[in-house]
Design an enzyme around this catalytic site. Sequence first.
Site, PDB file in Angstrom:
ATOM      1  N   HIS A 133     -11.083  30.509 -10.600  1.00  0.00           N
ATOM      2  CA  HIS A 133     -11.250  29.103 -10.174  1.00  0.00           C
ATOM      3  C   HIS A 133     -12.496  28.978  -9.295  1.00  0.00           C
ATOM      4  CE1 HIS A 133      -7.429  27.624 -11.591  1.00  0.00           C
ATOM      5  NE2 HIS A 133      -6.703  28.359 -10.778  1.00  0.00           N
TER       6      HIS A 133
ATOM      7  N   ASP B 252      -1.858  24.451 -12.948  1.00  0.00           N
ATOM      8  CA  ASP B 252      -3.237  24.134 -13.363  1.00  0.00           C
ATOM      9  C   ASP B 252      -3.229  23.418 -14.710  1.00  0.00           C
ATOM     10  OD1 ASP B 252      -4.006  25.621 -11.179  1.00  0.00           O
ATOM     11  OD2 ASP B 252      -4.293  27.460 -12.345  1.00  0.00           O
TER      12      ASP B 252
ATOM     13  N   PRO C 112       2.728   4.735   1.143  1.00  0.00           N
ATOM     14  CA  PRO C 112       3.417   5.032   2.404  1.00  0.00           C
ATOM     15  C   PRO C 112       2.457   5.659   3.423  1.00  0.00           C
ATOM     16  CG  PRO C 112       4.584   5.983   0.528  1.00  0.00           C
ATOM     17  CD  PRO C 112       3.312   5.452   0.004  1.00  0.00           C
ATOM     18  N   GLY C 113       2.643   5.290   4.672  1.00  0.00           N
ATOM     19  CA  GLY C 113       1.866   5.911   5.750  1.00  0.00           C
ATOM     20  C   GLY C 113       0.496   5.332   5.983  1.00  0.00           C
ATOM     21  N   THR C 114       0.204   4.171   5.380  1.00  0.00           N
ATOM     22  CA  THR C 114      -1.131   3.600   5.577  1.00  0.00           C
ATOM     23  C   THR C 114      -1.166   2.651   6.778  1.00  0.00           C
ATOM     24  OG1 THR C 114      -0.514   2.160   3.758  1.00  0.00           O
ATOM     25  CG2 THR C 114      -2.173   3.822   3.289  1.00  0.00           C
TER      26      THR C 114
ATOM     27  N   GLY D 216       0.837  -1.198   0.000  1.00  0.00           N
ATOM     28  CA  GLY D 216       0.000   0.000   0.000  1.00  0.00           C
ATOM     29  C   GLY D 216       0.866   1.239   0.000  1.00  0.00           C
TER      30      GLY D 216
ATOM     31  N   HIS E  54      -7.199  35.485 -10.729  1.00  0.00           N
ATOM     32  CA  HIS E  54      -6.908  34.086 -11.086  1.00  0.00           C
ATOM     33  C   HIS E  54      -7.668  33.145 -10.136  1.00  0.00           C
ATOM     34  CE1 HIS E  54      -3.984  30.887 -12.508  1.00  0.00           C
ATOM     35  NE2 HIS E  54      -4.450  30.340 -11.399  1.00  0.00           N
ATOM     36  N   GLU E  55      -7.502  33.389  -8.838  1.00  0.00           N
ATOM     37  CA  GLU E  55      -8.153  32.506  -7.852  1.00  0.00           C
ATOM     38  C   GLU E  55      -9.677  32.684  -7.896  1.00  0.00           C
ATOM     39  OE1 GLU E  55      -6.546  30.144  -6.536  1.00  0.00           O
ATOM     40  OE2 GLU E  55      -4.581  30.915  -7.067  1.00  0.00           O
TER      41      GLU E  55
ATOM     42  N   THR F  54       3.672  -0.932   8.793  1.00  0.00           N
ATOM     43  CA  THR F  54       4.611  -1.270   9.864  1.00  0.00           C
ATOM     44  C   THR F  54       3.859  -1.444  11.179  1.00  0.00           C
ATOM     45  OG1 THR F  54       6.144   0.172   8.735  1.00  0.00           O
ATOM     46  CG2 THR F  54       6.773  -0.526  10.931  1.00  0.00           C
TER      47      THR F  54
END
Length: 627
Positions: free
Chosen positions: A414, A486, A189-191, A187, A410-411, A194
């Site tokens: 969006h 973008d 990383p970080g799931t 999976g 610009h923002e 370990t």
Amino acid sequence: MALLVRNILIFFLFSVLSLFLALLWFMEHRHPSQDYSELIQRLNNNQILKLEFTGSRVVFTDLDNHAFVTTVPDVSKFLERIQGQNIRVVVKEDRFNLIYMTVISVFIVMLIMMVWWSLQPKEKEESKFASDKLVRVNGKEIGLTFEDIAGIPEAKEELEEIVSFLKHPANFKKIGATIPRGILLQGPPGTGKTMLAKAVAGEAGVPFYSFSGSDFVEMFVGVGASRVRDLFKEAKKNTPCIVFIDEIDAVGASRSSGASAGGQEERGQTLNALLVEMDGFATDDTIVVLAATNRPDILDSALKRPGRFDRQINILPPDLKGRIQILEVHGRKVSLHPEIVFEDLAKATPGFTGAELANLVNEAALMAARKGRDQILNEDFEKARDRILMGIERKGMVMNDKDRKVLAYHEAGHGILANKLPDSDPLHKITIVPRGMALGQTQQLPISDHPAYSKDYLRSKIIVLMGGRAAEELVFKQQTTGAQGDLLTATQIATDMICKWGMSKTLGPQSFSLDSGGFIGGAGGRLPMGHDTARLIDQEVNELLSTCYDEAVRILKKEQCLLKNLAEILLQVETLDGEEFNIIVSCSAKKEVAAMKDLEHICPTCNVKDNCSIGQSMQEVVDAIAS
Ligand code: ADP
């Protein structure tokens, strides 16, 4: 380290001893020296009181009690000569020569021993070389159980069987069942891979041998293989136990793929040793090998064949329910304000892995501590989330008015498209505060997790991404580099729509892409295709992007009034959340209604008179947000 301290100590002792002896020698040799003839002359003049012999060296004391030292060529002749004279004669042993000889010999012996000692541990280290990276922990000391892991119930269920095998192997052996020897946890990383392996050891209370794949790989060919053998030898002595190999791809990369650049021979030998050891378990050996990887695509197929890592468990980033549970687990460790609702937090963190959620809680706790609070508030979580997603605020960055204005438009571009498109995710935040690599950001959050994406949704996503460039062109009649990110994302989505997901009418339901198969991204490559198909794909991608851009321009042209208002407000307040954004949109809408009804309003784009009630309400919004 201990060796260094010991050597320093020995040198120190010898220095002190040498100093002490030098002092004694000095005391002994402190008399001024004289010629032999001077001694003879004084003897002839009867001026000598005492003679002290140390070998041929003699200290003579005159009548004034002054002592001098000289060397006598022939001592026996000299003694004969002074016989009968009234002189006290003392003969001393030459102990300093003796002491010095002894000390020097001891010193040389010690020096040889020290050199030998310093070589000794190195030899030991070399013999330990193979096993020095091995970490063994007792399962009971790990302190991790399945209780501490949330959001991955399927993986837990699979591993519960392993726990009961390790706890009661006899039950399984009685009916002839063999438990998988190797389990591959794969999976991103970080799931929690370990963590899961440790929790199995914690639940079963058995020894846990942990090794990282990269620990096997050394500069010297053969060291990795001998480490593997050492690891399994040690494990076999302590059954039942768990052997955990993290990042197994470092050693188990396919021998034919060339995925493991450099040290091929060493890796090959290590992998062979691993395969041999896994085959070599006796049926009685209660050893379970757990391995974790985020690159299952590059693993050698020999590793996955039955009898080795024959069970593979996929661990993916948690869904909404999983995220709530993980936040609850980590939320227990910190002090939270009652206003915190885990569900809201989980909704605001789609795609976050367990490690990222743990980090979010910790960052929020740090934010609260920095403010001197003893409880974490929602705003701490919001700031922590921004920090994780967008990086640290670039407070020192200075932008001129023109650039800020372009950025605000610009923002706003969006934001408006995110709001106006029916298939788009709702807007969560819009900001023109530079953070990390980005100058501004428009964040959208899905209402629920998307198990799959529709064509309309993906198209809307591209249109929203085009909103920044479209607004710049519409208002300033220019293009800036700010749209690079973008455009890149939009092109990637459009390419995947055409090549991967068969969303082109012209090309039909065909997929031309191969998945990388790994969990950390990376290009997967394309299936073989003719020039005509390749050209058609390029045309389709281009057309999709162009129509999306045109659509963005069309919508923004219609919403120019809102675009201007939003950009102006953004320039004043810099950041708007979803709620504030919606108020502005509805105010602008009212204004448009007002304009249609020929009422008074302030919108300069709509060219109507000042001081209308809707214009005032817009100002109130700005004031309220700014305060
Ligand atoms: P991986 O091995 O998959 O890279 P780790 O097991 O090292 O991930 O996880 C890192 C940290 O993330 C853990 O110590 C834990 O705090 C947190 N974490 C990850 N997944 C979970 C989970 N499912 N439940 C609770 N915490 C988790």
